[in-house]
Scaffold this motif. Structure first.
Motif, mmCIF file in Angstrom:
data_model
loop_
_atom_site.group_PDB
_atom_site.id
_atom_site.type_symbol
_atom_site.label_atom_id
_atom_site.label_comp_id
_atom_site.label_asym_id
_atom_site.label_seq_id
_atom_site.Cartn_x
_atom_site.Cartn_y
_atom_site.Cartn_z
ATOM 1 N N VAL A 1 0.855 -1.182 0.000
ATOM 2 C CA VAL A 1 0.000 0.000 0.000
ATOM 3 C C VAL A 1 0.896 1.238 0.000
ATOM 4 C CG1 VAL A 1 -1.743 1.301 1.290
ATOM 5 C CG2 VAL A 1 -1.842 -1.204 1.228
ATOM 6 N N LEU B 1 -3.509 6.183 0.550
ATOM 7 C CA LEU B 1 -4.955 6.058 0.782
ATOM 8 C C LEU B 1 -5.592 7.371 0.358
ATOM 9 C CD1 LEU B 1 -4.867 4.498 4.360
ATOM 10 C CD2 LEU B 1 -5.152 3.294 2.198
ATOM 11 N N ILE C 1 -7.325 3.012 -2.907
ATOM 12 C CA ILE C 1 -6.065 2.560 -2.301
ATOM 13 C C ILE C 1 -5.053 2.314 -3.407
ATOM 14 C CG2 ILE C 1 -5.001 0.764 -0.890
ATOM 15 C CD1 ILE C 1 -7.894 0.256 0.224
ATOM 16 N N THR D 1 -1.375 1.050 -4.783
ATOM 17 C CA THR D 1 -0.416 -0.004 -4.436
ATOM 18 C C THR D 1 0.717 -0.063 -5.444
ATOM 19 O OG1 THR D 1 -1.607 -1.686 -5.693
ATOM 20 C CG2 THR D 1 -2.232 -1.442 -3.383
#
Length: 78
Positions: free
Chosen positions: A15, A18, A70, A72
């Motif tokens: 991750v 956010l 999210i 990544t």
């Protein structure tokens, strides 16, 4: 870099960001989705259904629209 909702099933990713409002980001933190943590898409629900994610030893279900918030980075297989 890609959104978690676009990650292929079975691949590990880290991750990186956010892009959610404060309250939803807090909920994601409580579920274990934090910047720097690794996550894997275990299974995809049919007809744009939810994603089953594995974070460490915990599995959670997350709507695709939420997973799209999210970001990544894929982790190269060992």
């Amino acid at each position: 870099m890609c959104a978690l909702s676009e990650l292929s099933t079975g691949l590990d990713a880290r991750v990186t960001a956010l892009r959610a409002d404060h309250d939803f980001a807090q909920r994601l933190h409580a579920l274990g989705l934090r910047i720097g943590r690794s996550v894997r898409v275990v299974r995809r629900g049919a007809l744009n259904g939810p994603l089953q994610l594995r974070i460490g030893t915990t599995d959670i279900m997350l709507r695709r629209v939420d997973a799209a918030l999210i970001d990544t980075d894929a982790i190269a297989p060992a």
